[in-house]
Design a protein around this motif. Structure first.
Motif, PDB file in Angstrom:
ATOM      1  N   ILE A  41       0.858  -1.190   0.000  1.00 35.63           N
ATOM      2  CA  ILE A  41       0.000   0.000   0.000  1.00 35.63           C
ATOM      3  C   ILE A  41       0.891   1.235   0.000  1.00 35.63           C
ATOM      4  O   ILE A  41       1.564   1.539   0.983  1.00 35.63           O
ATOM      5  N   SER A  42       0.911   1.951  -1.109  1.00 37.57           N
ATOM      6  CA  SER A  42       1.742   3.151  -1.171  1.00 37.57           C
ATOM      7  C   SER A  42       1.079   4.337  -0.490  1.00 37.57           C
ATOM      8  O   SER A  42       1.768   5.225   0.029  1.00 37.57           O
ATOM      9  N   LEU A  43      -0.253   4.378  -0.500  1.00 35.65           N
ATOM     10  CA  LEU A  43      -0.992   5.401   0.244  1.00 35.65           C
ATOM     11  C   LEU A  43      -2.375   4.838   0.551  1.00 35.65           C
ATOM     12  O   LEU A  43      -3.058   4.329  -0.338  1.00 35.65           O
ATOM     13  N   PHE A  44      -2.784   4.937   1.806  1.00 42.85           N
ATOM     14  CA  PHE A  44      -4.089   4.483   2.284  1.00 42.85           C
ATOM     15  C   PHE A  44      -4.946   5.731   2.423  1.00 42.85           C
ATOM     16  O   PHE A  44      -4.856   6.464   3.409  1.00 42.85           O
ATOM     17  N   MET A  45      -5.777   6.005   1.425  1.00 40.37           N
ATOM     18  CA  MET A  45      -6.595   7.218   1.396  1.00 40.37           C
ATOM     19  C   MET A  45      -7.999   6.868   1.868  1.00 40.37           C
ATOM     20  O   MET A  45      -8.790   6.288   1.130  1.00 40.37           O
ATOM     21  N   LEU A  46      -8.298   7.228   3.108  1.00 44.41           N
ATOM     22  CA  LEU A  46      -9.553   6.861   3.750  1.00 44.41           C
ATOM     23  C   LEU A  46     -10.530   8.029   3.701  1.00 44.41           C
ATOM     24  O   LEU A  46     -10.236   9.133   4.175  1.00 44.41           O
ATOM     25  N   LEU A  47     -11.717   7.784   3.119  1.00 42.89           N
ATOM     26  CA  LEU A  47     -12.785   8.781   3.063  1.00 42.89           C
ATOM     27  C   LEU A  47     -13.851   8.424   4.088  1.00 42.89           C
ATOM     28  O   LEU A  47     -14.325   7.287   4.136  1.00 42.89           O
ATOM     29  N   ASP A  48     -14.265   9.409   4.883  1.00 44.49           N
ATOM     30  CA  ASP A  48     -15.292   9.157   5.887  1.00 44.49           C
ATOM     31  C   ASP A  48     -16.021  10.458   6.212  1.00 44.49           C
ATOM     32  O   ASP A  48     -15.427  11.552   6.179  1.00 44.49           O
ATOM     33  N   LEU A  49     -17.309  10.345   6.514  1.00 46.71           N
ATOM     34  CA  LEU A  49     -18.160  11.466   6.925  1.00 46.71           C
ATOM     35  C   LEU A  49     -18.183  12.584   5.886  1.00 46.71           C
ATOM     36  O   LEU A  49     -18.182  13.771   6.231  1.00 46.71           O
ATOM     37  N   ARG A  78       0.655  -0.656  11.768  1.00 46.65           N
ATOM     38  CA  ARG A  78       1.567  -1.558  11.057  1.00 46.65           C
ATOM     39  C   ARG A  78       2.419  -0.818  10.032  1.00 46.65           C
ATOM     40  O   ARG A  78       3.032  -1.427   9.169  1.00 46.65           O
ATOM     41  N   GLY A  79       2.433   0.513  10.128  1.00 46.34           N
ATOM     42  CA  GLY A  79       3.375   1.285   9.334  1.00 46.34           C
ATOM     43  C   GLY A  79       2.896   1.776   7.996  1.00 46.34           C
ATOM     44  O   GLY A  79       3.684   2.274   7.201  1.00 46.34           O
ATOM     45  N   VAL A  80       1.601   1.665   7.700  1.00 48.02           N
ATOM     46  CA  VAL A  80       1.078   2.117   6.410  1.00 48.02           C
ATOM     47  C   VAL A  80       0.913   3.642   6.432  1.00 48.02           C
ATOM     48  O   VAL A  80       0.499   4.226   7.432  1.00 48.02           O
ATOM     49  N   ASP A  81       1.230   4.283   5.304  1.00 45.10           N
ATOM     50  CA  ASP A  81       1.078   5.733   5.187  1.00 45.10           C
ATOM     51  C   ASP A  81      -0.388   6.079   4.949  1.00 45.10           C
ATOM     52  O   ASP A  81      -1.017   5.576   4.011  1.00 45.10           O
ATOM     53  N   ILE A  82      -0.930   6.997   5.782  1.00 49.10           N
ATOM     54  CA  ILE A  82      -2.357   7.284   5.815  1.00 49.10           C
ATOM     55  C   ILE A  82      -2.643   8.711   5.371  1.00 49.10           C
ATOM     56  O   ILE A  82      -2.004   9.658   5.836  1.00 49.10           O
ATOM     57  N   LEU A  83      -3.628   8.859   4.492  1.00 49.05           N
ATOM     58  CA  LEU A  83      -4.219  10.162   4.190  1.00 49.05           C
ATOM     59  C   LEU A  83      -5.680  10.063   4.612  1.00 49.05           C
ATOM     60  O   LEU A  83      -6.489   9.412   3.946  1.00 49.05           O
ATOM     61  N   HIS A  84      -6.020  10.693   5.721  1.00 49.15           N
ATOM     62  CA  HIS A  84      -7.347  10.556   6.324  1.00 49.15           C
ATOM     63  C   HIS A  84      -8.185  11.768   5.932  1.00 49.15           C
ATOM     64  O   HIS A  84      -7.929  12.888   6.377  1.00 49.15           O
ATOM     65  N   ILE A  85      -9.200  11.538   5.105  1.00 55.83           N
ATOM     66  CA  ILE A  85     -10.064  12.604   4.636  1.00 55.83           C
ATOM     67  C   ILE A  85     -11.398  12.466   5.363  1.00 55.83           C
ATOM     68  O   ILE A  85     -12.271  11.689   4.967  1.00 55.83           O
ATOM     69  N   ILE A  86     -11.546  13.215   6.449  1.00 53.49           N
ATOM     70  CA  ILE A  86     -12.732  13.121   7.306  1.00 53.49           C
ATOM     71  C   ILE A  86     -13.149  14.532   7.705  1.00 53.49           C
ATOM     72  O   ILE A  86     -12.304  15.380   7.994  1.00 53.49           O
ATOM     73  N   ASP A  87     -14.448  14.773   7.696  1.00 55.97           N
ATOM     74  CA  ASP A  87     -14.986  16.101   7.956  1.00 55.97           C
ATOM     75  C   ASP A  87     -15.067  16.367   9.455  1.00 55.97           C
ATOM     76  O   ASP A  87     -15.737  15.643  10.191  1.00 55.97           O
ATOM     77  N   THR A  88     -14.379  17.420   9.901  1.00 52.81           N
ATOM     78  CA  THR A  88     -14.461  17.885  11.291  1.00 52.81           C
ATOM     79  C   THR A  88     -14.795  19.373  11.238  1.00 52.81           C
ATOM     80  O   THR A  88     -13.904  20.217  11.335  1.00 52.81           O
ATOM     81  N   PRO A  89     -16.076  19.720  11.065  1.00 53.73           N
ATOM     82  CA  PRO A  89     -16.451  21.079  10.679  1.00 53.73           C
ATOM     83  C   PRO A  89     -16.024  22.179  11.632  1.00 53.73           C
ATOM     84  O   PRO A  89     -15.818  23.307  11.215  1.00 53.73           O
ATOM     85  N   ASP A  90     -15.905  21.881  12.910  1.00 51.07           N
ATOM     86  CA  ASP A  90     -15.442  22.930  13.834  1.00 51.07           C
ATOM     87  C   ASP A  90     -14.118  22.556  14.492  1.00 51.07           C
ATOM     88  O   ASP A  90     -13.751  23.108  15.519  1.00 51.07           O
ATOM     89  N   ARG A  91     -13.414  21.594  13.867  1.00 50.82           N
ATOM     90  CA  ARG A  91     -12.107  21.111  14.341  1.00 50.82           C
ATOM     91  C   ARG A  91     -12.200  20.332  15.657  1.00 50.82           C
ATOM     92  O   ARG A  91     -11.187  19.881  16.178  1.00 50.82           O
ATOM     93  N   THR A  92     -13.362  20.194  16.217  1.00 49.23           N
ATOM     94  CA  THR A  92     -13.488  19.437  17.463  1.00 49.23           C
ATOM     95  C   THR A  92     -14.520  18.325  17.367  1.00 49.23           C
ATOM     96  O   THR A  92     -14.535  17.424  18.201  1.00 49.23           O
TER      97      THR A  92
END
Length: 399
Positions: free
Chosen positions: A236-244, A325-339
């Motif tokens: 896995i060269s990049l694990f691009m996770l989409l959520d919310l 386990r060492g995989v490089d992660i790009l986490h794309i998740i909506d946090t509208p007020d940063r909290t």
């Protein structure tokens, strides 16, 4: 360097080579290509859309709804993307609500690799979303969480598939496949993961059922001794996770310094698409006055340097077993007020009617553009097939 556990030196070297390739040989999509990326049309209609509507149902693991959505994924790839390889990874587990009964979890995996490359030699961009819905409240649909992200990924891979075919056929015809460096060994895969949601209360054992099983299985499955990548996990060269994703005006933070460069590349594409007035959710889309207002920015940390990005461990999501386990992660998740998360999160209002469909479509275009740039597909989309070989394929810088 952020939180990295269990990386082999060889995998880290390969990851570094991918980063160097990205920096030195990365070819941006042209404005013309960005303006002509395929649109989903009615496929995101919440009642009749071919991609999204079949996912907008309860799909608790082990139930008929879950099986129906799995069949939807399977049928989509078999009929629309026949060159992709489909796999299922199965596991079972007791849950706090099942007593001694084992609940089945099924991860859906679809991949496409260069036709000349052996499985263990291919590094893959990995697009990920979970497809299960929560056990409670009864009737929970989970449109942003995560039916819409699944549909976005389906649209993205469908949109780039023909261009991938043209590129790889062109490389074979010109004899460039073996001389193209890492580009000759770059593939793409989709993971639709089961059992992300807790059945009762989020704990290390009551959550991420499918992700934990797949990460463990892939980490213990060995490729051939001569393969570049030791395991499916390390490929896995990049694990691009989409959520919310699917609510209006999302805010996406950058969580890992090791992948901030990928976050910035996605942000650059967002900015270019906005400048070209390609975002339907934009206040400037299809403006007849010619006047523009300031554009919002979804990826708000783009101007930060890597050294200002702190690795986050508080947001629990499907990336966690892979990150450990060492995989490089790009986490794309909506946090509208940063909290916190969008207001509909884990409520019955997280349904199709509460999606902002222009935003959903814009996400699908942005993910398509990112995948197309990662796979170096400039010059291979419809309308470019008759271009000269010089335009269609630019040899990469040798590493």
């Amino acid at each position: 360097m952020g939180i990295v556990c269990g990386h082999s030196i060889w995998h880290r070297l390969i990851s570094l080579l991918y980063l160097v390739q990205f920096a030195l040989a990365y070819q941006q999509l042209s404005e013309e290509t960005l303006q002509n990326l395929p649109r989903p049309g009615n496929d995101f209609d919440i009642r009749n859309g071919k991609l999204l509507a079949p996912i907008l149902r309860t799909r608790i693991p082990g139930t008929p709804g879950s099986t129906a959505v799995l069949n939807h994924f399977n049928d989509f790839f078999k009929t629309t993307l026949p060159d992709w390889t489909i796999d299922f990874q199965n596991s079972t587990s007791k849950t706090p609500v099942s007593g001694n009964k084992e609940v089945p979890f099924v991860n859906f995996i679809a991949s496409r690799d260069p036709p000349w490359a052996s499985k263990g030699d291919v590094g893959r961009l990995t697009l990920v979303a979970h497809y299960d819905s929560k056990y409670t409240p009864e009737g929970f649909i989970g449109a942003i969480d995560s039916a819409a992200p699944c549909a976005m990924i389906m649209h993205a891979v469908r949109s780039i598939d023909a261009a991938l075919t043209r590129k790889w056929k062109d490389m074979e015809a010109q004899g460039d496949a073996l001389d193209a460096g890492l580009d000759a060994y770059t593939g793409i895969q989709v993971l639709f993961l089961d059992g992300e949601e807790a059945f009762q209360t989020w704990t290390n054992s009551d959550s991420l059922y499918g992700a934990r099983s797949l990460a463990e299985t892939w980490g213990e499955t060995s490729h051939s001794p001569m393969a570049i990548f030791r395991t499916p996990l390390s490929s896995i060269s990049l694990f691009m996770l989409l959520d919310l994703l699917g609510s209006k005006n999302p805010l996406i933070q950058s969580y890992f310094p090791t992948t901030h460069w990928a976050y910035q590349s996605l942000a650059d594409l967002e900015g270019r698409l906005r400048k070209l007035k390609q975002f339907k959710s934009s206040p400037n889309y299809d403006s007849e006055t010619g006047q523009t207002v300031d554009e919002p920015q979804w990826l708000a940390d783009a101007e930060k340097g890597e050294h200002l990005i702190k690795a986050w461990t508080t947001i629990q999501d499907d990336h966690i077993p892979f990150l450990r386990r060492g995989v490089d992660i790009l986490h794309i998740i909506d946090t509208p007020d940063r909290t916190g998360f969008p207001p509909v999160w884990h409520t019955l209002n997280d349904d199709g009617e509460h999606l902002d469909l222009p935003t959903v479509e814009d996400w699908s275009i942005l993910v398509t553009a990112f995948a197309a740039e990662w796979m170096e597909l400039e010059g291979y989309f419809d309308g470019d097939a008759q271009d000269t070989p010089e335009k269609m394929y630019t040899r990469k810088t040798e590493l």
